[in-house]
Design a protein around this motif. Structure first.
Motif, PDB file in Angstrom:
ATOM      1  N   ILE A  95     -29.972 -55.298   4.338  1.00 33.81           N
ATOM      2  CA  ILE A  95     -31.037 -55.636   4.248  1.00 33.81           C
ATOM      3  C   ILE A  95     -31.678 -54.361   3.286  1.00 33.81           C
ATOM      4  O   ILE A  95     -32.528 -54.751   2.869  1.00 33.81           O
ATOM      5  CB  ILE A  95     -31.908 -55.837   5.836  1.00 33.81           C
ATOM      6  N   LEU A  96     -30.632 -52.882   3.524  1.00 37.86           N
ATOM      7  CA  LEU A  96     -31.496 -51.916   3.335  1.00 37.86           C
ATOM      8  C   LEU A  96     -30.216 -52.135   2.226  1.00 37.86           C
ATOM      9  O   LEU A  96     -31.185 -50.986   1.114  1.00 37.86           O
ATOM     10  CB  LEU A  96     -30.504 -51.348   4.312  1.00 37.86           C
ATOM     11  N   THR A 140     -38.689 -53.218   3.100  1.00 40.92           N
ATOM     12  CA  THR A 140     -37.408 -54.393   3.894  1.00 40.92           C
ATOM     13  C   THR A 140     -37.997 -55.324   4.861  1.00 40.92           C
ATOM     14  O   THR A 140     -37.808 -55.937   5.368  1.00 40.92           O
ATOM     15  CB  THR A 140     -35.858 -53.699   4.149  1.00 40.92           C
ATOM     16  N   ARG A 143     -37.731 -58.725   4.181  1.00 36.45           N
ATOM     17  CA  ARG A 143     -36.717 -60.103   4.362  1.00 36.45           C
ATOM     18  C   ARG A 143     -36.092 -59.519   5.660  1.00 36.45           C
ATOM     19  O   ARG A 143     -35.392 -61.515   6.165  1.00 36.45           O
ATOM     20  CB  ARG A 143     -35.653 -58.560   4.009  1.00 36.45           C
TER      21      ARG A 143
END
Length: 263
Positions: A95-96, A140, A143
């Motif tokens: 995700i990062l 993020t 996400r």
């Protein structure tokens, strides 16, 4: 309680922890533990052993691992241990990244969770943390919300246990986080252990950690703190991303075999 290792016969119950730095225990510094960290999973295992029954414990998690790496390196190794309980959290490092195919990633995650469930193990998963108040990770948040929707669907479909990190408002207290702002602190890992044991319906005799009052800081002190954090934590993290290196390079799993010897 007398310690015994995997050489002393089969364990009646077998807990295997899979994942990345979150499960390895980064932030819960303990020089006496393998890889120099303890973590919530070790604390959960110690409590399960204390509660009784013949529990064996393995922790295959390694910091920096993306979801596919967790599956490639840890899934078959976990299944070979015939687990009766599995905790797994993976995908946070994906995700990062600047670009991630969330739908494709979660399809692979579902496939892995189905294999774990088909093995007969009780499987416990996690939602991602709500990073809305974290300056570095706020971007993020969307996400993570999508990731969490996939996780909740899999929990319903596969009858998994869920540790709902997203809704745990306690962890909005930054005293529960390491100075790197990316990992739980010792106190944070203790609280996470208690949360996991609650989901498992297990007795919990872990003492609640005492938190010190946060210091009052002036604007110049806050500025210096930001500069120090950028130099000590953010820059090395970005450098690893650019050079495609990982904090987990050259590390091995803490407890690759079932044991009751948890240092």
């Amino acid at each position: 309680m007398a310690a015994r290792d995997e050489l002393n016969g089969p364990f009646e119950k077998r807990y295997v922890a899979l994942g990345d730095s979150f499960t390895e225990g980064v932030g819960d510094i303990d020089p006496s533990s393998p890889n120099g960290v303890r973590g919530w999973a070790d604390r959960v295992a110690a409590q399960l052993i204390e509660n009784g029954g013949s529990w064996g414990y393995a922790n295959l998690a390694i910091r920096g691992r993306k979801l596919q790496q967790v599956l490639d390196e840890q899934l078959d190794a976990a299944l070979a241990l015939a687990p009766t309980l599995v905790t797994i959290y993976a995908g946070g490092n994906d995700i990062l990244r600047p670009v991630v195919n969330l739908d494709g990633m979660m399809e692979r995650y579902r496939w892995a969770l189905e294999k774990l469930v088909d093995s007969g193990a009780q499987v416990v998963v996690f939602t991602g943390f709500d990073s809305g108040k974290a300056p570095m990770f706020r971007a993020t948040r969307g996400r993570t919300a999508i990731y969490n929707e996939h996780v909740r669907k899999m929990v319903d479909d596969l009858q998994l246990g869920l540790v709902d990190f997203w809704h745990m408002k306690r962890f909005q207290d930054w005293r529960l986080w390491d100075p790197d702002r990316m990992h739980l602190s010792i106190e944070g890992h203790i609280w996470m252990a208690k949360e996991v044991l609650s989901v498992l319906g297990e007795k919990d005799s872990i003492e609640e950690p005492e938190l010190e009052e946060p210091p009052v800081t002036s604007l110049p002190e806050k500025f210096i703190g930001e500069v120090t954090w950028t130099k000590d934590y953010l820059y090395p993290w970005v450098k690893r991303r650019v050079t495609r290196k990982s904090s987990g390079d050259n590390l091995s799993p803490k407890y690759p075999k079932l044991t009751q010897r948890i240092w």
